[in-house]
Write an enzyme that holds these catalytic residues in place. Structure first.
Site, PDB file in Angstrom:
ATOM      1  N   ARG A  95       0.869  -1.167   0.000  1.00 22.57           N
ATOM      2  CA  ARG A  95       0.000   0.000   0.000  1.00 22.57           C
ATOM      3  C   ARG A  95       0.914   1.227   0.000  1.00 22.57           C
ATOM      4  NH1 ARG A  95      -2.056  -3.486   4.073  1.00 22.57           N
ATOM      5  NH2 ARG A  95      -4.144  -4.315   3.590  1.00 22.57           N
ATOM      6  N   TYR A 106      -9.086 -11.459  -6.907  1.00 24.99           N
ATOM      7  CA  TYR A 106      -8.115 -11.488  -8.010  1.00 24.99           C
ATOM      8  C   TYR A 106      -8.354 -12.649  -8.966  1.00 24.99           C
ATOM      9  CZ  TYR A 106      -5.966  -7.941  -5.165  1.00 24.99           C
ATOM     10  OH  TYR A 106      -5.771  -6.792  -4.432  1.00 24.99           O
ATOM     11  N   LYS A 128      -2.087  -1.814   7.894  1.00 28.32           N
ATOM     12  CA  LYS A 128      -3.524  -1.691   8.130  1.00 28.32           C
ATOM     13  C   LYS A 128      -3.975  -2.719   9.160  1.00 28.32           C
ATOM     14  CE  LYS A 128      -7.869  -1.439   5.548  1.00 28.32           C
ATOM     15  NZ  LYS A 128      -8.502  -1.552   4.213  1.00 28.32           N
ATOM     16  N   HIS A 158      -3.951  -9.621   3.939  1.00 28.87           N
ATOM     17  CA  HIS A 158      -5.413  -9.691   4.028  1.00 28.87           C
ATOM     18  C   HIS A 158      -5.822 -10.565   5.219  1.00 28.87           C
ATOM     19  CE1 HIS A 158      -6.060  -8.743  -0.532  1.00 28.87           C
ATOM     20  NE2 HIS A 158      -5.857  -7.665   0.198  1.00 28.87           N
ATOM     21  N   ARG A 176      -0.486  -2.573  -6.619  1.00 32.82           N
ATOM     22  CA  ARG A 176      -0.687  -3.655  -5.631  1.00 32.82           C
ATOM     23  C   ARG A 176      -1.638  -4.706  -6.206  1.00 32.82           C
ATOM     24  NH1 ARG A 176      -1.075  -4.926   0.107  1.00 32.82           N
ATOM     25  NH2 ARG A 176      -3.213  -5.339   0.750  1.00 32.82           N
ATOM     26  N   HIS A 230      -2.571   2.078  -5.870  1.00 31.35           N
ATOM     27  CA  HIS A 230      -3.137   0.804  -5.421  1.00 31.35           C
ATOM     28  C   HIS A 230      -3.286  -0.170  -6.588  1.00 31.35           C
ATOM     29  CE1 HIS A 230      -4.496  -0.759  -1.582  1.00 31.35           C
ATOM     30  NE2 HIS A 230      -5.445  -1.426  -2.191  1.00 31.35           N
TER      31      HIS A 230
END
Length: 345
Positions: free
Chosen positions: A204, A328, A229, A319, A296, A293
């Site tokens: 990120r 994805y 995050k 994640h 990424r 982003h």
């Protein structure tokens, strides 16, 4: 980036006008907002005068009342609770402002008397009526749920507060050729190294600009991403080619604290990084709307197309849920290429 926003009347309609010097990144972001338009006569972008846009552009909610005295006290207590749970200040601001909107709507009702039916009424009579987005509604819902978990006397059944159904949008992804062309055509060494690192490690932008020199593990060829995050640490990949770029970059720029620093040794800004990306995308002839982003997203998609297991991709991206990583599979072209189109049979 200096900008100014104010309420105007344009073609007999209340609008929010945003004035700023030309900035590619800010223009791209404003274009994504519902109802945004450019006015040649105003020499400004303008948007609908909604509560959400007032919050976004830091315009006082003069047309909206304050919560009751009890509501103001409860919001302050809620902030203290969030701080005790070590939520970030940006999250505290987002949640407390979202809760404020709800408590303003029910300023004539005691907090202890608010129930689940009131949430439905608020959604219909305030969120939907004012064309506020599903993401904003989701923010308010999260704030309401968390807030009423902290209240002792309540008629609210928190587990029965339902979130809005979000639109299932797919991320924009660059092909490998587009990605490498974009990076190759970035001539400034610092900018090239930054973009290459974000892509090759799936970072990120906040993780990239917060990174310190000591976070690069050359022995294990890994990058230690700290306090990302959700306040989580993780390790991600360090490319051998990017390591060579980093060595060359370090020898010339000699950063002292952060891996990427501004002209005067301050932390590099995300706005500057976004501007770099847009300039490189233009050179590379990429016309689709992209952001940092996107690099990424492209990293994850290219790993999947190369046969990397989703579980490893989930760990590399940080994640919490495999469901987030599963998106994805919908943008990967590998599986689609194996399907024979009936028109070509």
């Amino acid at each position: 980036m200096k900008w100014e926003a104010k309420i105007i009347t344009h073609k007999k309609e209340k609008r929010i006008a945003v004035y700023f010097e030309k900035d590619i990144d800010l223009i791209a972001r404003i274009k994504k907002l519902d109802g945004s338009r450019w006015s040649q006569s105003l020499v400004a972008w303008h948007l609908p005068d909604t509560e959400e846009n007032r919050v976004r552009f830091k315009i006082p909610l003069v047309s909206y009342s304050l919560p009751s005295t009890e509501g103001i006290e409860q919001i302050e207590k809620f902030k203290q609770f969030l701080r005790s749970k070590r939520y970030s200040e940006s999250t505290i601001t987002t949640y407390s402002e979202a809760l404020k909107s709800f408590l303003v709507f029910y300023r004539d009702k005691a907090v202890a008397d608010i129930n689940n039916e009131d949430v439905i009424i608020y959604n219909n009579e305030h969120i939907l009526k004012n064309n506020l987005s599903a993401s904003y509604q989701n923010q308010v819902t999260n704030a309401i749920k968390l807030f009423f978990q902290t209240i002792r006397e309540t008629k609210m059944m928190v587990d029965k507060i339902h979130r809005p159904k979000n639109a299932k949008t797919l991320p924009n992804v660059l092909s490998k050729e587009e990605t490498f062309r974009l990076i190759d055509l970035t001539t400034n060494l610092k900018h090239k190294t930054l973009l290459a690192l974000i892509y090759s490690s799936g970072l990120r932008i906040s993780e990239a600009i917060n990174m310190k020199i000591t976070d690069i593990d050359r022995q294990r060829m890994l990058i230690h991403v700290k306090n990302a995050k959700g306040k989580k640490d993780r390790y991600t990949l360090l490319s051998t080619k990017v390591l060579e770029l980093l060595k060359e970059y370090y020898a010339i720029y000699k950063p002292k604290t952060f891996l990427f620093e501004g002209q005067y040794g301050e932390q590099y800004s995300s706005r500057s990084a976004q501007s770099v990306l847009q300039q490189s995308a233009k050179k590379a002839g990429i016309t689709k709307q992209i952001s940092l982003h996107t690099l990424r997203h492209s990293f994850a998609t290219h790993l999947l197309e190369n046969g990397t297991d989703l579980r490893y991709i989930q760990d590399l991206l940080g994640h919490s849920s495999p469901k987030t990583t599963m998106i994805y599979t919908h943008v990967s072209s590998t599986s689609l290429k194996n399907i024979i189109n009936p028109f070509d049979m």
